[in-house]
Scaffold this motif. Structure first.
Motif, mmCIF file in Angstrom:
data_model
loop_
_atom_site.group_PDB
_atom_site.id
_atom_site.type_symbol
_atom_site.label_atom_id
_atom_site.label_comp_id
_atom_site.label_asym_id
_atom_site.label_seq_id
_atom_site.Cartn_x
_atom_site.Cartn_y
_atom_site.Cartn_z
ATOM 1 N N CYS A 1 0.817 -1.209 0.000
ATOM 2 C CA CYS A 1 0.000 0.000 0.000
ATOM 3 C C CYS A 1 0.862 1.275 0.000
ATOM 4 C CB CYS A 1 -0.899 -0.033 1.232
ATOM 5 S SG CYS A 1 -2.119 1.277 1.297
ATOM 6 N N ALA A 2 2.167 1.141 -0.019
ATOM 7 C CA ALA A 2 3.065 2.294 0.109
ATOM 8 C C ALA A 2 2.814 3.345 -0.966
ATOM 9 C CB ALA A 2 4.521 1.826 0.072
ATOM 10 N N ASP A 3 2.542 2.911 -2.198
ATOM 11 C CA ASP A 3 2.290 3.888 -3.266
ATOM 12 C C ASP A 3 1.028 4.700 -2.994
ATOM 13 O OD1 ASP A 3 4.557 3.157 -4.620
ATOM 14 O OD2 ASP A 3 3.523 1.828 -6.019
ATOM 15 N N ASP B 1 -0.280 5.235 -0.072
ATOM 16 C CA ASP B 1 0.002 6.068 1.087
ATOM 17 C C ASP B 1 0.818 7.295 0.685
ATOM 18 O OD1 ASP B 1 -0.221 6.529 3.924
ATOM 19 O OD2 ASP B 1 1.938 6.130 4.008
ATOM 20 N N ARG B 2 1.793 7.111 -0.165
ATOM 21 C CA ARG B 2 2.629 8.217 -0.662
ATOM 22 C C ARG B 2 1.756 9.221 -1.424
ATOM 23 N NH1 ARG B 2 6.668 5.175 -1.386
ATOM 24 N NH2 ARG B 2 5.953 4.260 -3.329
#
Length: 142
Positions: free
Chosen positions: A81-83, A85-86
């Motif tokens: 999910c980092a993208d 979140d970013r």
């Protein structure tokens, strides 16, 4: 059994205007599942869900390109999910900057609101606007 909807029905179910649905198709965010023999677009439940996803993303202020990226991410649930979140953090930073700008505008407008001048010559807003132009010109000369 797959339920097939007309564009009007999909519009009602998703809360998205018909013209906007056509725009999303041109922007490659949505594809009509098929066309009926009369040439009308046909949609299914996945189309309704996709349109609702897009509508909610637009309500949150995400751009078409950002929504396209979010759709791609949603189609790969195994990805981290980092993208997302970013993207959310960047979007939130932009919103907070706009809020700061709006607060500055509000303060500036409150200073000139309720002008007591009788003519445009004495209008506080016009004087403030003229003053800011004069200051910016003199600042450039320095």
């Amino acid at each position: 059994m797959t339920v097939i909807y007309s564009i009007g029905t999909v519009s009602q179910l998703s809360g998205v205007n018909i013209e906007t649905i056509r725009y999303y198709e041109k922007a490659d965010l949505l594809t009509a599942t098929s066309r009926a023999t009369n040439g009308y677009r046909q949609y299914d439940d996945a189309s309704v869900e996709r349109l609702a996803f897009i509508r909610r993303g637009r309500q949150l202020g995400f751009t078409i390109d950002e929504i396209r990226d979010l759709i791609a991410l949603a189609h790969h649930p195994e990805l981290p999910c980092a993208d997302a979140d970013r993207m959310t953090r960047a979007h939130l930073d932009g919103i907070e900057g706009k809020i700061r700008d709006l607060h500055r505008m509000r303060r500036a407008l409150r200073e000139v609101a309720d002008c007591h001048g009788q003519t445009a010559e004495h209008c506080e807003l016009l004087q403030a606007l003229t003053g800011s132009v004069v200051r910016s010109k003199s600042e450039r000369r320095v």
